[in-house]
Design a protein around this motif. Sequence first.
Motif: not given
Length: 276
Positions: A78-83, A92-96
Motif C-alpha cells: 500500500i502506498m499510504d499517500g501519493r506524490f 517520472a517522480t509521481v509515477t516512480y
Amino acid sequence: MMGITAEINESVDFITSKSDLVPKIGLILGSGLGVMGDELSEKIAIPYDEIPYFKSSTVKGHNGRLLIGKLEGTPVMIMDGRFHYYEGYDMATVTYPVRVMAKLGIEKLIVTNSAGGCNPTFTPGNLMLITDHINFMGTNPLIGPNLEDFGTRFPDMSEAYDREFLDKVQTEAKKAHIDLKQGVYMGFSGPTYETPAEVRFAQIAGASAVGMSTVPEVIVAKHSGLKVLGISCITNLAAGLQFNLNHEEVVETTERVKEIFKKLVRLSVKTLTKVD
C-alpha cells in the motif's frame, strides 16, 4: 548519473530486504483514505524518505509511508499517500512507485482518490468505480525515452481500467449492499480547484468526477502491464455545484465514509485475488 532502471532496482532491493512477503496486489490511497493501513496483518511500515529515490508526500491526509502486509489473507503493498504533479514533482517522480510495484512482480493495482463530483446526481460520500479517464493535465508520464523493459512505446489505453475487475467488484458490492456509482474521471494538474467553466467543460466531455491525481499512475501502470481497478470517493461537488471548496471538507468526508470505504477495498482485494 544512474539511470532510472538502476534506481528502480535499488528501491526494489531495499523494500524486499524489509519483508519476506511477496505482494500480489498494489494499492494507492488518496487524500484522507489512509485508514486502510490499519486493516493490515503482519504489517511493516517504511517511511518514504527511507526508500532510495522515493520522495516525500507534502499534502495533508497523505501519511507518506509504504505498507506491506496481508489484507483478506492476500499479501499487498500500500502506498499510504501519493506524490502529485502539483507538488512540483515531475511525472517520472509521481509515477516512480508504480514502476517499483511492477518490478516487484505486482500485476494488479487498486488506485483510489478523493474527487469532486461533476455529475449533479452525486452527493458527497458517494463511491464511484472509474470506468475510464480523461487526461487534462497538460502532459503525459511517458514523454521521453521509452523504458523498453516495462512496455511498448505506444501503449494501448482502450481499457485503462480493467472491465472484468469493474464488473466483478460491482457485482460483489451489490451483494454486500454497497451502493456504487460508475463514471469517467478527469484529471487536472491542480493545485487550484477547477473553475465552474472547467467543470461544465468536464461535464460536456463526459466526466462524472474531477481530480488532481490517478491519471499518470494509471498510464504508467498500463504501460507496465498492470491491470487496474479505480475507485473515487466523491468528497465534494465540483465548482459551480457547491460553494467554498476546501481541502478540509475532503478530509472530513473521507473520515465520514471510512467504514464503507474499508469494506469496499477489502471486498475488492478479495474479488481481485480470485481473478486471473
